[in-house]
Enzyme design. Structure first.
Site, PDB file in Angstrom:
ATOM      1  CD  GLU A   1      -2.990  -0.866   0.036  1.00 12.65           C
ATOM      2  OE1 GLU A   1      -3.557   0.245  -0.064  1.00 12.65           O
ATOM      3  OE2 GLU A   1      -3.184  -1.810  -0.755  1.00 12.65           O
TER       4      GLU A   1
ATOM      5  CB  SER B   1     -50.337 -37.501   5.973  1.00 14.57           C
ATOM      6  OG  SER B   1     -51.595 -37.737   5.392  1.00 14.57           O
TER       7      SER B   1
END
Length: 691
Positions: free
Chosen positions: A126, A393
């Site tokens: 950087e 069911s």
């Protein structure tokens, strides 16, 4: 005599005394040239005076702005945590981190405490001149301007680490000239106020690194399961590679891409003299890899469900850093996911859009795993907890639980015969009628007419009330078709209903949180429930119902779910037109629910609850129960009974005479408690058929 003037050049006449020469100088530009020179020099002078004054004013403004920001800067530690919200860290049942939510911050960590490899990686990637410049690097700015001019747009910022700190603390991420101008006095103020290590510490703690992580400590824990103090060169390079584009280079998204970016950082570290050739060779040969928890990416659906169900102020709306100890079992999760994938790979047509979900919990309601769909990513629609689907069911055990609570016996006999109430006639899945049969056989074979008769005789209001008490949190549908599962519920709720049966009738509301603490606190803020629910149905009723549900697997519609070594009980469910297919069952150890369907509610093709859902259930439970000693179910075997509930009793509510008749008949034939008999009721129009 020759003329002496002959051949001589003609002489100009002599100037008169006092007469000046009219010849122009050789460098005289003339009137036009003198005018141009006047304008140029005047303009340059004017510009010099303007720019000199503007420069003086600019310097004054810069000094004032720098001074202002200088006075506003607090102690460096105050700026370490710049999040707007809190975070949630989730631990599995063994105390290992498996999921993160919110804005993660790993805690204060100074530049002097982190691995030096991380410092070197960040600086190399950087801001190579970080240790030398005064906050603004003219070289970097010139380079960025050149790149941007060539591209015709802003593609490179040229910001120093100090400027990035200024942006993170005071500004937004917007790329604009205005923001760049503001960065300058802020960066200068930072350099005046703090030393380089303070500035770097703020940066290391505050920068966003994807996946909700802020700061390198949080990112290191997230991806590698270790502190940033312990990072290797390869790991440090991978984290530094996130700075350019956190989402693109996240190792959880694309590990190969992240490793490729890390190799670039490693070469930069070598160029700056931070790594030896041997270290470079080692780092490139053995790139960083994710921790087991990060690589597994397990529990995303479970974590999403916990965030839904936990108190908002401690979950999605928290402003604190919260640690949740959960009931999650990553091994069970892995086995459930594998079972689902295997059945779909082997049994489902390629390209099918059908979806499925699985929930696994202990008998007390402690949820161990959730598969919310065929996708594994967190944040997806969670079909286990968010999808309300008709239960079919799979709801029938609630009906029979109500009957057992009312004194019925599994061996009581009800006739399976055509039934018409009003203009509604329920039919069976195969459109056949079998005549008189026991309640056990009716449940095992998912006979609709018997379920409706039982529900109406017991009372549909009682059935609905019991369904809520057993754990269904959504509204119960009105009308007699409730017996056939026309109500909608989530898979989590339905699995909890079956857990109540397996838990000897005690409420087993699904829960996923064992304990919640604030980070750093010794005392928990709250604890989860662990099997302390109220008695919903009696242990005897639960044991009788378990006996009936075991027959579903042994001899009924759930035979495909039979386990090789463990006794199990369960129930199939298929809604009208096969829009939903269910199988939910349990052993003595775990309760597992499986649902299949399409997200758009279109019918499945050739799928019933006793088919693929039962097979998924068997695959999952076989793996989950592997290595666990088989234990018998808590079964109560019913006494024999041969009471036939006559068809004519099904045409209306039973009368006093009918109840007395049933009581006497059961007494003569050795039946049990006869608080209610069989019958029908006031049916609404509609149709449901299930198996």
């Amino acid at each position: 005599m020759a003329d002496r003037s002959k051949g001589k050049t003609k002489q100009e006449p002599a100037r008169r005394k006092g007469e000046t020469s009219r010849r122009k100088p050789a460098n005289d530009p003339g009137p036009l040239g003198r005018a141009v020179r006047f304008v140029v020099l005047g303009t340059l002078g004017l510009l010099w005076r303007i720019f000199w004054r503007l420069g003086l004013v600019g310097a004054a403004v810069l000094a004032l702005a720098t001074g202002y920001y200088y006075t506003q800067l607090p102690a460096p530690g105050v700026l370490f945590d710049g999040r707007g919200g809190g975070s949630v860290t989730m631990l599995d049942r063994d105390g290992n981190v498996f999921a993160w939510r919110g804005e993660q911050y790993g805690g204060e960590l100074r530049a002097t405490e982190v691995s030096p490899h991380l410092i070197h990686a960040v600086v190399s990637a950087e801001d190579r001149r970080f240790w030398d410049h005064a906050g603004v690097d003219p070289r970097g700015l010139a380079r960025a301007m050149l790149v941007n001019l060539r591209a015709g747009r802003i593609v490179q910022g040229g910001s120093t680490l100090t400027q990035q700190v200024a942006k993170n603390v005071f500004l937004t991420a917007e790329r604009s000239l205005e923001r760049k101008l503001k960065e300058v006095p802020m960066a200068l103020a930072l350099e005046l106020k703090y030393d380089k290590e303070d500035i770097l510490s703020i940066y290391l703690n505050r920068v966003y690194l994807g996946a909700g992580t802020y700061g390198f400590e949080a990112a290191s824990q997230r991806y590698f399961g270790k502190s940033a103090r312990l990072l290797t060169p390869a790991e440090a390079a991978m984290l530094a590679g996130l700075l350019r584009a956190p989402s693109r280079y996240a190792p959880t998204s694309d590990l190969d891409r992240a490793q490729g970016r890390a190799s670039v950082i490693i070469r930069l570290m070598e160029e700056e003299g931070y790594l030896t050739q041997a270290q470079v060779t080692e780092a490139l040969a053995n790139p960083a890899r994710l921790s087991a928890a990060a690589a597994a990416r397990a529990g995303g659906y479970f974590a999403d469900w916990v965030m839904e169900t936990a108190p908002g102020f401690l979950a999605k709306d928290t402003t604190e850093d919260v640690t949740m100890a959960t009931t999650f079992d990553p091994e069970i999760q892995r086995k459930a996911e594998a079972a689902l994938a295997r059945v779909f790979d082997e049994k489902v047509k390629e390209g099918s859009t059908a979806q499925a979900a699985i929930v696994v919990m202990s008998r007390d309601g402690a949820v161990r795993a959730i598969v919310g769909g065929r996708e594994h990513a967190a944040g997806q629609f969670n079909r286990a907890s968010q999808a309300l689907r008709q239960t079919g069911s799979a709801f029938k055990p609630v009906v029979y639980a109500a009957a057992l609570e009312a004194g019925w016996s599994p061996n009581d006999i009800v006739e399976d015969a055509p039934l018409t109430i009003g203009n509604w006639s329920p039919s069976n899945y195969d459109n056949r009628f079998r005549g008189p049969m026991t309640l056990t056989d009716a449940l095992a074979n998912s006979i609709n007419t018997v379920a409706v008769r039982v529900s109406e005789q017991v009372g549909r209001e009682r059935v609905a009330e019991l369904a809520t008490r057993m754990g269904i949190t959504s509204p119960i549908a009105p009308g007699p078709a409730v017996a056939l599962g026309t109500s909608e519920a989530t898979l989590v709720d339905m699995t909890g209903v079956f857990a109540t049966i397996a838990n000897a009738g005690r409420s087993a509301a699904p829960y996923g949180i064992s304990e919640i603490r604030l980070r750093g606190d010794d005392l928990p803020l709250m604890r989860g429930d662990a099997g302390s629910g109220a008695q919903v149905i009696s242990p005897r009723s639960a044991g009788l119902l378990t006996y009936m549900m075991r027959e579903v697997i042994e001899a009924g519609t759930g035979r495909r779910a039979r386990l090789p070594a463990h006794e199990a009980a369960g129930k199939t469910g298929t809604t009208q037109a096969a829009r939903d297919a269910w199988f939910i069952g349990f052993t003595a150890d775990y309760v597992t629910g499986v649902w299949m369907g399409n997200d758009d509610n279109t019918p499945l093709t050739g799928v019933t609850g006793g088919g693929l859902p039962a097979e998924i259930w068997r695959e999952a439970m076989t793996a989950i129960q592997d290595g666990i000693e088989p234990k018998p179910l808590d079964i109560v075997t019913p006494e024999p009974s041969s009471v036939i509930l006559a068809e004519e009793f099904g045409r209306g509510r039973d009368t006093v005479v009918e109840r007395v008749f049933n009581d006497v008949l059961r007494g003569l034939l050795g039946g049990g408690d006869t608080r209610s008999g069989g019958g029908g009721g006031d049916f609404r129009p509609g149709r449901a058929s299930d198996r």
